[in-house]
Design an enzyme around this catalytic site. Sequence first.
Site, PDB file in Angstrom:
ATOM      1  N   CYS A  89       0.806  -1.222   0.000  1.00 39.57           N
ATOM      2  CA  CYS A  89       0.000   0.000   0.000  1.00 39.57           C
ATOM      3  C   CYS A  89       0.840   1.273   0.000  1.00 39.57           C
ATOM      4  CB  CYS A  89      -0.938   0.016   1.203  1.00 39.57           C
ATOM      5  SG  CYS A  89      -2.121  -1.340   1.198  1.00 39.57           S
ATOM      6  N   GLN A 149      -4.841  -9.373   5.943  1.00 35.33           N
ATOM      7  CA  GLN A 149      -4.869  -8.073   6.620  1.00 35.33           C
ATOM      8  C   GLN A 149      -6.143  -7.879   7.440  1.00 35.33           C
ATOM      9  OE1 GLN A 149      -3.740  -4.591   4.420  1.00 35.33           O
ATOM     10  NE2 GLN A 149      -2.229  -5.682   3.214  1.00 35.33           N
ATOM     11  N   ARG A 208     -19.926   8.329   1.322  1.00 40.91           N
ATOM     12  CA  ARG A 208     -21.307   7.940   1.619  1.00 40.91           C
ATOM     13  C   ARG A 208     -21.889   8.955   2.609  1.00 40.91           C
ATOM     14  NH1 ARG A 208     -18.753   2.810   1.362  1.00 40.91           N
ATOM     15  NH2 ARG A 208     -18.401   2.775   3.604  1.00 40.91           N
ATOM     16  N   SER A 211     -23.911   8.610   6.454  1.00 44.10           N
ATOM     17  CA  SER A 211     -23.504   7.381   7.138  1.00 44.10           C
ATOM     18  C   SER A 211     -23.655   7.556   8.651  1.00 44.10           C
ATOM     19  CB  SER A 211     -22.040   7.057   6.795  1.00 44.10           C
ATOM     20  OG  SER A 211     -21.629   5.867   7.415  1.00 44.10           O
ATOM     21  N   SER A 235     -11.083   0.249   4.265  1.00 43.39           N
ATOM     22  CA  SER A 235     -10.865   1.087   3.086  1.00 43.39           C
ATOM     23  C   SER A 235     -11.619   0.530   1.891  1.00 43.39           C
ATOM     24  CB  SER A 235      -9.371   1.172   2.770  1.00 43.39           C
ATOM     25  OG  SER A 235      -8.823  -0.124   2.569  1.00 43.39           O
ATOM     26  N   HIS A 336      -9.058   3.709  -1.593  1.00 46.48           N
ATOM     27  CA  HIS A 336      -7.667   3.274  -1.439  1.00 46.48           C
ATOM     28  C   HIS A 336      -7.204   2.558  -2.709  1.00 46.48           C
ATOM     29  CE1 HIS A 336      -4.016   1.729   0.104  1.00 46.48           C
ATOM     30  NE2 HIS A 336      -4.470   0.783   0.896  1.00 46.48           N
ATOM     31  N   CYS A 366       0.417   1.898   6.632  1.00 45.66           N
ATOM     32  CA  CYS A 366       0.690   0.484   6.891  1.00 45.66           C
ATOM     33  C   CYS A 366       0.757  -0.247   5.564  1.00 45.66           C
ATOM     34  CB  CYS A 366      -0.390  -0.116   7.788  1.00 45.66           C
ATOM     35  SG  CYS A 366      -2.059  -0.055   7.091  1.00 45.66           S
ATOM     36  N   GLY A 368       1.293  -4.334   3.537  1.00 44.10           N
ATOM     37  CA  GLY A 368       1.312  -5.783   3.628  1.00 44.10           C
ATOM     38  C   GLY A 368       2.707  -6.301   3.956  1.00 44.10           C
TER      39      GLY A 368
END
Length: 381
Positions: A89, A149, A208, A211, A235, A336, A366, A368
């Site tokens: 990421c 994850q 959205r 929400s 995400s 993302h 963060c 992977g």
Amino acid sequence: MRETVIVEAVRTPVGKRNGGLSDMHAADLSAIVLNALVERAGVDPEIVDDVVWGCVSQVGDQSSNIGRYSVLAAGWPEHIPGTTVNRACGSSQQALDFAVQAVMSGQQDVVVAGGVEVMSRVPLGSARATGMPYGPKVLERYADFSFNQGISAEMISQKWGFSRTRLDEYSVRSHELAAAAQDEGAFETQIMPVFTDGDPIVADEGIRRGSTVEKLAGLKPAFKEDGVIHAGNSSQISDGAAALLVMTAENAMAMGLRPLASYRAGAVTGADPVLMLTGPIPATEKVLHKAGVTIDEVGVFEVNEAFAPVPLAWLAETGADEAKLNPLGGAIALGHPLGASGAVLMTRMLNHMRDNGIRYGLQTMCEGGGTANATLVELIA
């Protein structure tokens, strides 16, 4: 070391899965921001020494060095190379670090950094669909953990004691902040519209409105039957691209350019690959130490919202002011697009710093495998 600056930053809107950008090839989407970048800066692409491009799922449309084919799709001179970076990421944040390192060291003078991901066309996980990337020794070392994850996000929630309600409250916050920023026009100057066969795509598609925690309560857990992580506090799967123009402060002055920010420090670190998503915590400590800046001096933090417990754990451990965290919303609301996200976040943060006169901004993501990048930039007033 030479003082290195970010002169310009531009991004596409972030498209939702199967949304307005889903028919765009990654190279063509990249070409839009590459050309917008040099046009906005007022420079000829001829001066660019290299293009460092982040992309995570390097298969199908995004295979065979998408960085190079993005340069060619943009119509730039053939002598300009391109390379593709994968640090999960954080790929395009790492692309920025590599670009800065090349310029700072004197190896190159002008480098473009950025990234792309069209997840509608190259789905998450497609790069490992036919194989096991970890290998038996890694699986043996970590007791056959699946390196999922979502499971890691569940573990973080349990370790820090985050209830589903707390996670959902944070997620609602992300949508509310993103909606307010969009309504106030905070993103308009940084977004390059994308023209397709239909109406032009001019705004991020994932927000959205309306929400609520009550609405999110109806979503089923995604990774554990009794879990707290679900689609609404994770995400969004997205499409997008972003680009940043990097050069020395001396070159910028000689060209009559006004940079956005000076690159103060960058750091990358590894952390527990089972918890996986906690790397931003030590990465933040590392980059602040390198820069000689305290966390209280930083005016804005972009901590990628891969899952709601990631920024919440980061807040708990760093003691940062929550009001400074992702003030325009984050990946839960805005999406993302993996390989593009680092450059998207930096573009968003730099514009926010300029619009609000904020001296220091810190971005961390963060990644992977349990790594994380952190970058500190300083506004050039």
